[in-house]
Design an enzyme around this catalytic site. Sequence first.
Site, short mmCIF file in Angstrom:
data_model
loop_
_atom_site.label_atom_id
_atom_site.label_comp_id
_atom_site.label_asym_id
_atom_site.label_seq_id
_atom_site.Cartn_x
_atom_site.Cartn_y
_atom_site.Cartn_z
N ARG A 74 123.37 66.63 112.79
CA ARG A 74 124.15 66.43 114.01
C ARG A 74 123.21 66.09 115.16
O ARG A 74 122.31 66.87 115.48
CB ARG A 74 124.96 67.69 114.33
CG ARG A 74 125.78 67.52 115.62
CD ARG A 74 126.59 68.75 115.98
NE ARG A 74 127.20 68.55 117.30
CZ ARG A 74 127.10 69.38 118.33
NH1 ARG A 74 126.44 70.53 118.19
NH2 ARG A 74 127.67 69.10 119.48
N HIS A 127 126.63 64.64 124.93
CA HIS A 127 126.07 65.99 124.93
C HIS A 127 125.32 66.21 126.24
O HIS A 127 124.11 66.43 126.27
CB HIS A 127 125.15 66.19 123.73
CG HIS A 127 124.86 67.62 123.42
ND1 HIS A 127 124.99 68.16 122.15
CD2 HIS A 127 124.43 68.65 124.20
CE1 HIS A 127 124.64 69.44 122.17
NE2 HIS A 127 124.29 69.76 123.41
N GLU A 145 131.12 70.82 124.19
CA GLU A 145 131.36 71.98 125.05
C GLU A 145 131.82 71.64 126.46
O GLU A 145 131.13 71.95 127.45
CB GLU A 145 130.09 72.85 125.13
CG GLU A 145 129.63 73.40 123.80
CD GLU A 145 128.43 74.33 123.95
OE1 GLU A 145 128.00 74.59 125.08
OE2 GLU A 145 127.94 74.82 122.92
N TYR A 202 127.38 81.95 118.97
CA TYR A 202 126.12 82.67 118.90
C TYR A 202 126.28 84.18 119.01
O TYR A 202 125.50 84.91 118.42
CB TYR A 202 125.19 82.21 120.03
CG TYR A 202 124.73 80.78 119.93
CD1 TYR A 202 123.51 80.46 119.35
CD2 TYR A 202 125.52 79.74 120.43
CE1 TYR A 202 123.08 79.14 119.26
CE2 TYR A 202 125.09 78.41 120.34
CZ TYR A 202 123.88 78.12 119.76
OH TYR A 202 123.45 76.81 119.67
N GLU A 211 127.09 74.68 115.81
CA GLU A 211 125.84 75.31 116.26
C GLU A 211 125.90 76.81 115.98
O GLU A 211 126.91 77.45 116.24
CB GLU A 211 125.60 75.12 117.77
CG GLU A 211 125.23 73.73 118.20
CD GLU A 211 125.00 73.64 119.71
OE1 GLU A 211 124.66 74.68 120.33
OE2 GLU A 211 125.16 72.54 120.25
#
Length: 540
Positions: free
Chosen positions: A113, A158, A204, A346, A425
Amino acid sequence: MLSSSSFLLFILIISANPCVRAYNEGGNGIAEEFEDVKRSDFPAGFLFGVSTSSYQIEGAILEDGKSLSDWDVFVRKIGNIKNGDTGDTATDHYHRYMEDIEIIHSLGVDAYRFSISWPRILPNGKSGGVNAAGIMFYNSIIDNLLLRGIQPFVTIYHWDMPQVLSDKYGGWLNPLIQDDFLHFAETCFKNFGDRVRYWVTINEPNTVAECAYEWGKHPPGHCSPPLGNCSAGNSDTEPLIAVHNMLLAHAKASKLYREQFLPKQEGVIGMVLHSFMFEPLTDDEHNKEAADRALAFNLAWALDPLVFGDYPPEMRRYHGNELPKFTSEERLLIRDSIDFIGLNHYSTLYAKDCIHSSCSCSGSACLPGGDRAILGFVSTSAENGGVLIGEPTGMPRFSVVPRGMEEIVDYTVNRYDNKPIFITENGYSSPLQQDQLDDLQRDVKRIEFHQAYLSSLARAMRNGADVRGYFVWTLMDNFEWSFGYDVKFGLYSVDRATLNRNPRSSAKWYRNFLRNISSNGMKPRTAFSLWNKVGRAEEE
């Protein structure tokens, strides 16, 4: 680099109990048990990969026709970035991409990615021409990945946009950005779509809104008290406007792809969201509602419109007229505009209700503003009574809480009717105080992190979650935004003086994990090629 015997000894040390181990370093008294996880625990066709992004690794700030990005400008303002670091050189991926592709190939991953630099492709936005050198660069990356059997998993935006668009009309705060993004996406589809099957439009949008327009930590650096003291901005309203424009930009790009490119290119298109998992600070019903509300104001903020065509009712209830409205045509445009959900996950935070009780915040474990609608009237924190929710890492508030992976996947499955998910991620940064430890000692925690989170993900999948891939953040240490180069997530370390890449023991662990061919007859490394009518992938 570790010798083979040293690495085998290392694996034996961290695998003392071959069946079940516990992650109990957090200080909260909770020992999270996780089963040892193997590649063969995941189905055929499941994509394992690594992730990067253009600004964080490429460098070559003004080479070969690239224009300045908003990040190129933002990093030059004193105090914005730790140590005054910039992405001018980053890890020099622009000149070393063939070396990096060989590294990726050596890991044995199924997919990579990466993102396309908007100012490298369209230096002046849609008002200027396409930069041929930028097209050649990404064509070479894509072709060389495919030659090695690695699927390109491409993010269009991004976080780095041409600075000229910010100067011209204010970037994401202006509806004009929607058509500029559409032109960028179309340029990518035309030039790369014959070989790219996995597209992410925007990475995001919720984080862009929070960091750029709530806290002022990302360009354009907008905020207002009590969330920050910036020279411009309104932390209560600008994040809502920015996300609104990002969602409509995505929807236009998705419609274009499906109508003009999908019939020949046969790819899939989605969006990536970051979300913590949230747990109530106490068993009080108000705090339980606050945890649910935090999820709505973070993950569902973007996903509800993309799936259902409108913002979450929780946000409508508390934002009122401040929350932008979709027209009836826009609702039709945005509803069901994704084929998959990308989740960047995360950690987990505690959530405290600020509607029925007062909220105060001090220290680095929580953030101010929990008593405001923009944060859902929720105060979030990584600690409860001074005790962290999990073992700390090198990122503030990113504690190690493996159970959160299963929980965030379950939440997404239940709210969005088990729409296909990719974990785009997930990664670990070692605490700065561990820098004096040797690499073997330090990297034990990174390996344990991935084992524990993958075990949690496997549990969610055994319970029926349609998860189709997992990407480690990140391939190598890079420019971690406002944290500069101090925060290190990489499977490979990067010497800042020489920019040489050096494999950590976690890179060897990941390589060995991916070599664990299933013993139950499953075929490894089979990429998803088509989306069929029932939402499952057909195998090549």
